[in-house]
Design a protein around this motif. Structure first.
Motif, PDB file in Angstrom:
ATOM      1  N   THR A  78     -10.277  18.922 -29.072  1.00 21.37           N
ATOM      2  CA  THR A  78      -9.019  18.962 -29.817  1.00 21.37           C
ATOM      3  C   THR A  78      -7.885  18.573 -28.892  1.00 21.37           C
ATOM      4  N   LEU A  79      -6.812  18.081 -29.455  1.00 17.66           N
ATOM      5  CA  LEU A  79      -5.697  17.624 -28.639  1.00 17.66           C
ATOM      6  C   LEU A  79      -5.129  18.770 -27.806  1.00 17.66           C
ATOM      7  N   GLU A  80      -4.999  19.954 -28.389  1.00 16.37           N
ATOM      8  CA  GLU A  80      -4.373  21.069 -27.681  1.00 16.37           C
ATOM      9  C   GLU A  80      -5.203  21.566 -26.504  1.00 16.37           C
ATOM     10  N   SER A  81      -6.493  21.216 -26.485  1.00 19.22           N
ATOM     11  CA  SER A  81      -7.356  21.652 -25.384  1.00 19.22           C
ATOM     12  C   SER A  81      -7.249  20.730 -24.166  1.00 19.22           C
ATOM     13  N   LEU A  82      -6.580  19.578 -24.329  1.00 17.48           N
ATOM     14  CA  LEU A  82      -6.459  18.616 -23.242  1.00 17.48           C
ATOM     15  C   LEU A  82      -5.276  18.955 -22.337  1.00 17.48           C
ATOM     16  N   SER A  83      -5.334  18.479 -21.112  1.00 15.82           N
ATOM     17  CA  SER A  83      -4.182  18.590 -20.222  1.00 15.82           C
ATOM     18  C   SER A  83      -3.040  17.745 -20.784  1.00 15.82           C
ATOM     19  N   LEU A  84      -1.826  17.972 -20.304  1.00 12.04           N
ATOM     20  CA  LEU A  84      -0.688  17.219 -20.799  1.00 12.04           C
ATOM     21  C   LEU A  84      -0.840  15.724 -20.535  1.00 12.04           C
ATOM     22  N   GLY A  85      -1.385  15.388 -19.367  1.00 13.95           N
ATOM     23  CA  GLY A  85      -1.600  13.977 -19.057  1.00 13.95           C
ATOM     24  C   GLY A  85      -2.596  13.334 -20.005  1.00 13.95           C
ATOM     25  N   ASN A  86      -3.679  14.060 -20.330  1.00 18.92           N
ATOM     26  CA  ASN A  86      -4.667  13.510 -21.259  1.00 18.92           C
ATOM     27  C   ASN A  86      -4.132  13.457 -22.681  1.00 18.92           C
ATOM     28  N   GLN A  87      -3.273  14.382 -23.044  1.00 18.31           N
ATOM     29  CA  GLN A  87      -2.615  14.296 -24.345  1.00 18.31           C
ATOM     30  C   GLN A  87      -1.771  13.022 -24.428  1.00 18.31           C
ATOM     31  N   GLN A  88      -1.129  12.686 -23.315  1.00 21.24           N
ATOM     32  CA  GLN A  88      -0.325  11.467 -23.283  1.00 21.24           C
ATOM     33  C   GLN A  88      -1.207  10.240 -23.472  1.00 21.24           C
ATOM     34  N   ARG A  89      -2.374  10.236 -22.841  1.00 22.09           N
ATOM     35  CA  ARG A  89      -3.285   9.101 -22.994  1.00 22.09           C
ATOM     36  C   ARG A  89      -3.778   8.983 -24.432  1.00 22.09           C
ATOM     37  N   ALA A  90      -4.057  10.131 -25.062  1.00 25.42           N
ATOM     38  CA  ALA A  90      -4.490  10.107 -26.462  1.00 25.42           C
ATOM     39  C   ALA A  90      -3.378   9.553 -27.351  1.00 25.42           C
ATOM     40  N   GLN A  91      -2.130   9.899 -27.022  1.00 19.06           N
ATOM     41  CA  GLN A  91      -0.988   9.397 -27.796  1.00 19.06           C
ATOM     42  C   GLN A  91      -0.880   7.877 -27.661  1.00 19.06           C
ATOM     43  N   ILE A  92      -1.135   7.365 -26.464  1.00 19.01           N
ATOM     44  CA  ILE A  92      -1.115   5.915 -26.250  1.00 19.01           C
ATOM     45  C   ILE A  92      -2.224   5.253 -27.061  1.00 19.01           C
ATOM     46  N   ALA A  93      -3.413   5.861 -27.062  1.00 18.04           N
ATOM     47  CA  ALA A  93      -4.522   5.323 -27.859  1.00 18.04           C
ATOM     48  C   ALA A  93      -4.147   5.261 -29.334  1.00 18.04           C
ATOM     49  N   ALA A  94      -3.412   6.258 -29.821  1.00 17.73           N
ATOM     50  CA  ALA A  94      -2.996   6.281 -31.220  1.00 17.73           C
ATOM     51  C   ALA A  94      -2.081   5.100 -31.546  1.00 17.73           C
ATOM     52  N   ALA A  95      -1.249   4.697 -30.585  1.00  8.47           N
ATOM     53  CA  ALA A  95      -0.355   3.558 -30.806  1.00  8.47           C
ATOM     54  C   ALA A  95      -1.116   2.236 -30.798  1.00  8.47           C
ATOM     55  N   LEU A  96      -2.298   2.230 -30.192  1.00  8.31           N
ATOM     56  CA  LEU A  96      -3.058   0.989 -30.016  1.00  8.31           C
ATOM     57  C   LEU A  96      -4.221   0.834 -30.991  1.00  8.31           C
ATOM     58  N   ILE A  97      -4.550   1.885 -31.732  1.00  8.12           N
ATOM     59  CA  ILE A  97      -5.790   1.904 -32.492  1.00  8.12           C
ATOM     60  C   ILE A  97      -5.888   0.761 -33.495  1.00  8.12           C
TER      61      ILE A  97
END
Length: 293
Positions: free
Chosen positions: A126-145
């Motif tokens: 889940t997103l909340e289980s990730l570190s802040l840096g990994n949450q940022q990477r997931a957010q970038i992936a969302a912009a690129l999907i």
């Protein structure tokens, strides 16, 4: 090419954007820099259609931007906007399908993005289980999907370690290589200077400087020169130029013309070996401080 043309925007009595104009060119990474409250986020939201301009237009290849084009822009806000309790892979597939992708295509592309961004082994977290840096990477992936036609990223490197920055930049450069215009804001001027093809500096809602990195740095010409020679450089005080600093074989001086500077070099060559010589230019940090005063 996305063009921001003479855009004004006010909130009540506060005029936050004043005749803002610049271009985001296809295939290039454009850095958008300015202090807090300078107008970066407001400009991005107007490009995306989240806010309307009071005056001015957003153009794509010279024509008014359309709703269809905006739907194909990848956007990453500074504030994280994904669902904290939802698995990362499920969020990316969901967002891909909203953009018309098949579930299979969205899932395959999501796994590819997560691998390239360094989130191997994290898709079912889940997103909340990730570190802040990994949450940022997931957010970038969302912009690129959805394989965007253009990218607008608000502080994409915030909270990323150097390794994550490098992997993210590689992905963004690949997007730009497809011909997509890429605009990102950042407070990290050293990173912007290293990564960007073009720069736009905004302060108090006004564009203070814009151009390629080399153009802005060339505009930072100080009229000063630095010479390092094998001989003591004290003789330069009598060379007809304004000497600013002498330390052993190193001299820094101001010259009105390149010819005068070359005469100093000739004098150095008659006394020893010239180890280095060149103009002194201000850094991007110095240019930024000057234009945003």
């Amino acid at each position: 090419m996305i063009s921001v043309a003479h855009v004004h925007r006010s909130f009540g009595s506060k005029h936050v954007l004043k005749n803002v104009s610049f271009h985001i060119k296809p295939g290039l990474m454009t850095g958008f820099v300015g202090g807090n409250g300078a107008g970066k986020t407001t400009t991005m939201r107007i490009i995306l259609g989240v806010l309307a301009a009071d005056e001015g237009r957003i153009l794509v290849d010279g024509d008014p931007i359309t709703r269809e084009y905006r739907a194909h822009i990848g956007y990453m806000p500074e504030e994280r906007g994904l669902y904290p309790k939802m698995k990362v892979i499920d969020q990316l597939v969901y967002l891909g399908r909203l953009h018309g992708m098949s579930a299979a295509d969205a899932r395959d592309h999501a796994h590819d993005l997560l691998e390239r961004l360094g989130l191997v082994g994290k898709p079912t977290d889940t997103l909340e289980s990730l570190s802040l840096g990994n949450q940022q990477r997931a957010q970038i992936a969302a912009a690129l999907i959805h394989r965007p036609a253009a990218l607008i990223l608000d502080e994409p490197f915030s909270g990323l370690d150097p390794t994550a920055v490098e992997s993210t930049v590689a992905v963004l450069r690949d997007v730009a290589a497809t011909g997509a215009p890429v605009l990102f804001s950042s407070h990290q001027l050293d990173l912007v200077e290293r990564l960007c093809d073009e720069l736009v500096i905004i302060a108090d809602g006004e564009i203070r400087a814009a151009g390629t990195r080399d153009q802005l740095l060339a505009a930072g010409d100080t009229g000063e020169w630095e010479l390092v020679t094998s001989a003591d450089a004290g003789w330069a005080r009598d060379a007809g130029v304004r000497v600013l600093e002498v330390a052993g074989g190193r001299v820094r001086f101001a010259a009105d013309t390149e010819r005068e500077a070359n005469e100093v070099v000739a004098g150095a060559l008659s006394r020893g070996t010239v180890r280095s010589f060149g103009p002194v230019q201000r850094s991007l940090h110095e240019i930024y401080r000057e234009v945003t005063r």
